[in-house]
Enzyme design. Structure first.
Site, PDB file in Angstrom:
ATOM      1  N   ASP A   1    -101.218 -42.474  24.118  1.00 50.66           N
ATOM      2  CA  ASP A   1    -100.228 -41.484  24.553  1.00 50.66           C
ATOM      3  C   ASP A   1     -99.189 -42.132  25.458  1.00 50.66           C
ATOM      4  OD1 ASP A   1     -99.175 -38.947  24.427  1.00 50.66           O
ATOM      5  OD2 ASP A   1    -100.314 -38.189  26.138  1.00 50.66           O
TER       6      ASP A   1
ATOM      7  N   ILE B   1     -97.014 -31.364  41.411  1.00 50.10           N
ATOM      8  CA  ILE B   1     -96.034 -32.392  41.054  1.00 50.10           C
ATOM      9  C   ILE B   1     -96.029 -32.710  39.568  1.00 50.10           C
ATOM     10  CG2 ILE B   1     -95.989 -33.498  43.311  1.00 50.10           C
ATOM     11  CD1 ILE B   1     -97.982 -35.538  42.319  1.00 50.10           C
ATOM     12  N   GLY B   2     -96.861 -32.060  38.782  1.00 50.58           N
ATOM     13  CA  GLY B   2     -96.848 -32.331  37.344  1.00 50.58           C
ATOM     14  C   GLY B   2     -98.141 -31.905  36.690  1.00 50.58           C
ATOM     15  N   SER B   3     -98.376 -32.412  35.473  1.00 50.21           N
ATOM     16  CA  SER B   3     -99.594 -32.109  34.733  1.00 50.21           C
ATOM     17  C   SER B   3    -100.019 -33.338  33.963  1.00 50.21           C
ATOM     18  CB  SER B   3     -99.382 -30.931  33.783  1.00 50.21           C
ATOM     19  OG  SER B   3     -98.351 -31.212  32.864  1.00 50.21           O
TER      20      SER B   3
ATOM     21  N   PHE C   1    -105.635 -33.196  31.228  1.00 52.12           N
ATOM     22  CA  PHE C   1    -106.545 -32.053  31.219  1.00 52.12           C
ATOM     23  C   PHE C   1    -106.302 -31.090  32.369  1.00 52.12           C
ATOM     24  CE2 PHE C   1    -109.753 -32.594  34.606  1.00 52.12           C
ATOM     25  CZ  PHE C   1    -109.480 -33.871  35.024  1.00 52.12           C
ATOM     26  N   GLY C   2    -105.198 -31.235  33.087  1.00 48.73           N
ATOM     27  CA  GLY C   2    -104.965 -30.283  34.161  1.00 48.73           C
ATOM     28  C   GLY C   2    -103.690 -30.526  34.928  1.00 48.73           C
TER      29      GLY C   2
END
Length: 800
Positions: free
Chosen positions: A619, A490-492, A495-496
């Site tokens: 962020d 479903i996404g990133s 770190f992963g």
């Protein structure tokens, strides 16, 4: 006998050092050496090979008039090099060489310089007018145009070209051999290097530099501007090189940051010092570097303090080749970058003083000399066996001690409580892994560290030592995600990759899995993001922050488990073409968008004002604002977050090298390395502009459609002039429509708040408390209350 063995060992180690250094590829991008991007002399045009597309096409950007154009869009290239107002490129496969003259004028038609389906080219090199390359497999040089002459009976590992000369590293004895129409210049440079065994060579206008077999940088030639005065010449201190007209640049081996000297270029070193570069390339008066964190190009001039980030998509960090040719592994996400048409080879590890070549690899087998006896050869073999055996024994003992000490080998499970920084004597804090995580489209600078912690304030209980994140086994999480099935992706995150999962007890969760089989540096960065997320989220409890359910830490696997956010990321609803139409009746209302903004602002306000210690997220962006099943917005992804200082102390000037996402990163933070809570305010300001306009933080000039020749625009540059010029209606998202009765004032208040949030100077930006108050007031203007409404009315930040 002892002296004999010592002498033998010393000789073997010396041979090993020379062997390893010679055969480790040291990337070098010079004034006219081949790379995946190049600076064209005279026009200050930069051309690059674009990644992630079926063809590795050439996209150019003229920095003088700020226009982009494509060369031969349907053709793939593997290497580029530029000369005096012209550009050359080797086509993928090496069978053809094309050049474009008069770069910057139109039309631009290529000229075919070379074509041969069986004799393939490699190692492209272009000077002011000459063009050279080597033949793949034989390393024989070929040259065209102004000087076709080449050294006879010579083979080269690599070549480079300056103005009127070319040089190469001989395969026979690793000496530098030069040639060209300017025989005085080429002869002086070749004589200067003498019989020194060299690894690499890079040419400037009238000088050349290279690394010798012991890792020292040697520069020969014209030194009128100090371009030969290497500032620090310890072995293995430098790796990649790039030379201009009267300056020299190199990347530091330790962190891939760039340092330059000569011609005033050193004045810009403080700005580039913290950025990690894949490579650097120079024209006579322009330096460009490929940033490792996001594969974007940053250029600067050594003669002044101008700097520009080129509006390129991700560019290739290396040519796309067959993976079988990659002796040191494949570059991360190589298949995606090459769009399935090959792999990018990772650079081989470069020796350092702390890790000399003799410790990195075993020495090559040595043929016995005519005078060596079998007993001596046997002694060498037994000695080598003994050394290797001793190292293995020590490693085995350390492993047993570690297992017994930690209890890992006995099956004991550990509970991950809040991970705290280590307090240093100076009152600052540090982490064992200091590099922030590598992220897609992320500008990253190395050397991040945790900031000072403040005392817990009375009445605030954000740090609860009793709070513990639940520990899961890897098999549990693999089962929950269908063995990490692509259908559940479903996404990133920081770190992963993030997967949707369902635990055995029926709970729906989002599981973030760190990259597997990453190299040491990547693994350390993954560890930093992993520890940061647990450190913060295991002790933070707020309705507008994503809740950490637990984690998994088995061998190299690092996974984090969160509450599942059913309605995904705000970014997807605003920008993803595959998702824009979903839930459009709800998300496409001004009230809902302002409510989402307020939720996010409240979450950030909690981090700044009520968390102990306070936290700077670093962020903030629309993809890190998630929406749960009730459309409540929650701030996520704390992989880059840092702890702030004690309130009442100097919390506006914290020295911290920058990390963030292109388009959202605070320009003051990036340029001055000064982190404040106002950096999060800037990121939220960009998100507010996204909600108002429906445009990405950086978008194409043709209203968002990606077409060749369109120049990317920063949302701040697009929106602020319209807001200040009372033309807000011109930039509002047409999907939401013109604000109705009572909505106009609310939208205008949000717009003015956003404008102040993205002020270039942090001191002129509002606090998060001010922003929350304004957004609450904006919702009041719709005629009904929402949550806790500020009694202070409209804050002073929107006053004229």
């Amino acid at each position: 006998m002892t002296r004999s063995i010592f002498t033998t060992v010393t000789f073997s180690v010396t041979i090993a050092v020379i062997f390893i250094v010679i055969f480790l590829p040291f990337p070098a991008t010079a004034l006219g050496s081949g790379s995946t991007y190049a600076v064209v002399y005279g026009s200050n045009t930069v051309c690059a090979l674009i990644s992630g597309q079926p063809t590795q096409r050439i996209l150019c950007y003229d920095t003088r008039v700020r226009t982009a154009f494509t060369l031969n869009p349907g053709v793939s290239f593997s290497s580029l090099a530029a000369g005096d107002n012209f550009l050359c490129g080797i086509r993928s496969g090496g069978y053809s060489l094309l050049c474009w003259d008069n770069i910057g004028s139109y039309p631009l038609n290529p000229k075919r310089i070379y074509q041969n389906d069986t004799v393939l080219l490699d190692n492209l090199s272009v000077g002011d007018s000459q063009i050279c390359a080597t033949v793949n497999g034989t390393n024989v040089p070929k040259c065209w145009r102004s000087d076709r002459s080449t050294p006879t009976n010579e083979r080269f590992r690599s070549i480079t070209s300056g103005v009127g000369f070319s040089c190469g590293v001989s395969t026979q004895d690793n000496r530098i051999i030069c040639w060209g129409r300017d025989q005085l210049k080429s002869g002086r440079i070749q004589t200067g290097f003498g019989n020194t065994s060299m690894i690499s060579i890079s040419a400037g206008e009238s000088h050349a530099c290279g690394l010798n077999s012991t890792g020292n940088l040697i520069c020969i030639g014209n030194n009128d501007s100090g371009q030969l005065n290497v500032p620090s010449n310890q072995p293995y201190h430098y790796s990649k090189l790039s030379l201009g007209s009267n300056f020299t640049c190199a990347t530091r081996n330790s962190n891939n940051s760039v340092t330059c000297w000569g011609g005033g270029a050193e004045r810009f070193n403080n700005v580039t010092e913290g950025i990690s570069f894949e490579s650097i390339s120079s024209g006579p008066g322009l330096i460009c570097g490929l940033i490792s964190g996001n594969l974007s190009v940053m250029c600067w001039s050594p003669s002044n303090f101008s700097r520009i980030f080129l509006p390129f998509p991700d560019i290739l960090p290396g040519p796309c080749v067959e993976s079988s040719l990659c002796s040191c592994g494949v570059y991360p996400q190589s298949d995606k970058l090459c769009s399935g048409s090959g792999s990018i080879c990772s650079s081989c590890p470069i020796p350092t003083l702390a890790n000399p070549p003799s410790q990195s690899l075993p020495p090559p087998p040595l043929a016995p000399s005519p005078n060596s006896s079998p007993s001596k050869a046997l002694t060498r073999g037994l000695l080598a066996f003994g050394i290797v055996g001793s190292i293995g024994a020590v490693a085995g003992i350390c492993t047993v001690v570690y297992c017994l000490w930690t209890g890992v080998c006995l099956g004991k499970k550990k509970v991950h409580n809040s991970v705290q920084p280590t307090i240093t004597r100076g009152g600052s804090t540090s982490r064992s892994n200091s590099s922030p995580p590598s992220r897609s489209l992320t500008i990253r600078r190395q050397g991040s560290r945790m900031l000072s912690m403040r005392r817990q304030r009375s009445g605030t209980s954000s740090m609860k030592h009793g709070d513990k994140a639940e520990e899961f086994s890897f098999s549990e999480l693999a089962s929950a995600t269908g063995n990490f099935s692509p259908e559940n992706k479903i996404g990133s995150g920081s770190f992963g990759v993030v997967y949707r999962g369902k635990l055995s007890d029926g709970r729906e969760v989002a599981i973030k899995r760190g990259e597997v089989n990453a190299k040491l540096k990547k693994f350390q960065e993954k560890e930093t993001a992993f520890d940061s997320e647990i450190a913060f989220l295991s002790r933070l409890h707020h309705k507008h922050l994503v809740r950490l359910v637990g984690y998994c830490e088995e061998r190299e696997e690092r996974l984090l488990v969160y509450d599942y956010m059913k309605n995904g990321a705000l970014y997807d609803h605003l920008h993803d073409k595959n998702n824009v139409g979903k839930h459009s009746s709800l998300i496409n209302s001004w009230k809902m968008r302002i409510k989402i903004a307020l939720d996010a602002a409240r979450g950030i306000e909690y981090l700044h004002n009520y968390a102990v210690p306070p936290i700077i997220h670093r962020d903030i962006k629309s993809s890190n604002i998630l929406l749960d099943s009730n459309w409540v917005a929650r701030v996520s992804d704390f992989g880059l977050s840092l702890m702030g200082p004690e309130l009442g102390k100097d919390h506006h000037h914290l020295p911290m090298k920058a990390a963030g996402t292109v388009g959202y990163i605070d320009p003051e933070y990036y340029s001055l390395n000064v982190l404040t809570d106002k950096s999060d305010v800037y990121g939220l300001g960009v998100v507010l502009l996204e909600l108002l306009t429906g445009k990405r933080a950086i978008f194409k000039s043709d209203e968002g459609d990606v077409e060749e020749g369109c120049v990317p625009v920063h949302l701040v540059d697009y929106s602020v002039p319209a807001i200040t010029g009372d033309e807000l209606g011109r930039i509002l998202d047409p999907r939401v429509g013109t604000p109705g009765l009572g909505e106009g004032d609310a939208v205008e208040l949000v717009a003015y708040t956003a404008m102040h949030c993205v002020n270039a100077e942090g001191r002129n930006r509002p606090t998060m408390t001010d922003i929350v108050g304004n957004l609450e007031r904006a919702l009041e203007l719709f005629g009904d209350s929402h949550g806790s409404i500020s009694s202070g009315g409209i804050c002073s930040i929107v006053s004229d």
